[in-house]
Write an enzyme that holds these catalytic residues in place. Sequence first.
Site, mmCIF file in Angstrom:
data_model
loop_
_atom_site.group_PDB
_atom_site.id
_atom_site.type_symbol
_atom_site.label_atom_id
_atom_site.label_comp_id
_atom_site.label_asym_id
_atom_site.label_seq_id
_atom_site.Cartn_x
_atom_site.Cartn_y
_atom_site.Cartn_z
ATOM 1 N N ASP A 88 7.281 -3.938 15.280
ATOM 2 C CA ASP A 88 7.181 -4.196 13.850
ATOM 3 C C ASP A 88 8.552 -3.880 13.247
ATOM 4 O OD1 ASP A 88 6.181 -4.895 11.372
ATOM 5 O OD2 ASP A 88 4.337 -3.740 11.604
ATOM 6 N N GLU A 133 -3.745 -5.012 -4.252
ATOM 7 C CA GLU A 133 -4.021 -4.640 -2.859
ATOM 8 C C GLU A 133 -3.153 -5.480 -1.950
ATOM 9 O OE1 GLU A 133 -7.887 -5.389 -1.219
ATOM 10 O OE2 GLU A 133 -7.962 -7.447 -1.954
#
Length: 699
Positions: free
Chosen positions: A240, A445
């Site tokens: 990542d 969100e």
Amino acid sequence: MKLSEAEQARISEIIGKMSVEEKVSQLVHTSPAVDHVGIDEYNWWNEGLHGVARAGLATVFPQAIALAATFDEELVHEVADAISDEARAKYNGASASGNRGQYRGLTYWTPNINIFRDPRWGRGQETYGEDPFLTSRIGIAFMKGLQGNNPERLKLAACAKHFAVHSGPEALRHTFDAVCSLKDLHETYLPAFKALVDAGVESVMGAYNRTLGEPCCGSALLLKDILRGRWKFQGHVVSDCWAIRDFHEFHKVTRNAVESAALALNMGCDLNCGCTYPVLVEAFRLGLVSMETIDTSLRRLLETRFRLGMFDESGSGPWDKLGPEMVHSDSHVALSRKAAEKSIVLLKNDRNILPLDDSARKILLIGPGAANAHTLLANYHGLSPRLVTILEGIADKTGRMDRVTVDYHPGVGMYDKNRNNGWTIGMAEAADLVIAVFGLDNQIEGEEGDAIASVSKGDRDSIELPEWQLDYLKAIRSRGTPVVLVLTGGSPISVPEDIADAILFAWYPGEQGGAAVADILFGDVVPSGKLPVTFPVSTDQLPPYDSYDMAGRTYRYMKADPLYPFGFGLSYTRFEFGALSLSAKEIRAGGSLTVAVPVKNTGSRDAEEVVQLYVSKKNAAPEDPLYSLRGFVRVSVPAGGEAEASFDLDDSAFAVVDAAGNTVPGLGEWIITVADAAPSESGVRKGAVPPVRGEVSFR
């Protein structure tokens, strides 16, 4: 997908002519050209979660969680195939113009197959829900749609992420250690990854966090023992972004960048998204990594580029002719609408208030989501010139109804409790019907740093509808006018069941979401979506967010009754299941079993039903799942007609995972339940189809 001997020989020749500095340069996501061996500049970072993202014009499909709500593998494959068409077309055009920058390549860092273990996680919207089986099936369908079915070349390279046990909290993702039992690891967190590896996914992305003490991008357990060892993964592993830097800056498992880079490479992380791997040159000179290890990772990366056809003669590939006409084509836009329609979940429909007709002559459309394009887009999205908000969808639908008038007001802010026009509540009294569009959008969100209105770096502190929205809805409800509530969002939202006469959950439905919602509201489409996540009654029903123990989480381990169960979703018609038939009463290791159930449509509308098969072990251990999904199928049944739902199960459907994480035969008696939602000991939820059951012995 194996390369030919000639291609492998060419890779060996390329590697043999490169210096250590040149080799290391290719292990970073921004890989420069190495002209003397014929390597072009390439940026490995591309996104396609629900459409080609961050690369300008593209078809915006429903968010991943919404695609999971379709429970439709064929549709998801079709969506991913459309995305890969657009990605190839963009790559062809960019390459021809000399643009080799970010988001113009062929290695796509999707799908996200993490388990949505806690509804507070802001990135749960990127996943396919809480169930390992559903995640596996939808994930494989999406991956195969991206990678294509050519036996010699990949259309795109898909990436299974984030490996592993990665599901928040977002604020701590660079530092936390996901401590879980080996049983939970292999029973819940890893099955989807194994399924995609077995199905041929080209890449796996390591997570930011530690798991069981080791940083995921440098984990001997995850990368060497499980991924490369037990599963025999042959593709490449990518970190990542800037996760390897976290080793020394946050996890404190190494002292500096050189040690971090060496640890990651030695454990099998081939590609660094970030800026740490250039120090591998120093790590090599210090003896911390070998040339063989560098060459192994470089070979894996070159193999991917060869499989993608990057070393083939220009114009000779199966997708080299795809051009700009593929991007945001009319057929792809229509597919986005179809996917949105199949994803929308009808949670409540008292007195069959839906579908609407022109008897409601004056409609008040109200709420902060109605005209809000952010409720369509979700995260990791492309750009569309044809975004259809819910307001626009309803306006278009009712514009040709001479007897119907629609008025609109946002009423209250999506995430600003001070934006509240109290006087608009009185507008409800003058209306025949209120369509209230509330919930969440991608500013409240999402991912760390991306959801700019979130106070929890993209997560939610509670799963309840924001207090100011709920207060406003209660005030509207008190006026006595019938209310149809449309909720948007990428995760479960808890609302009082009496807050509306009907409730639709629309997710983040993509660019045609408003049209799809209107199609459902006015009955042009019969709702058929199902919940890929459990909707708890309240936040109090959840275990601590930072606990990775699965006890009490998801329908498989949660003993309390939820607000809405996994797999739940109503229709505008009525279904019945006939008697369950089994091809055998006993199954042995290596054997198989067919389960069939007739599905009757006793209503007046042609419709589709998602029929689900669950297994549960008699006398199961307390830590074992209560139920486990082992099959699902969409069946189309005409009004008054009947169709058959059939499931083929092999012995793996009755396996269990022991405390050491080993998968072993689940010898004994099993209950098979066919239902339209996850079973519950407390009985059938209102509106659900009564389940049918059978028993089988595993010997």
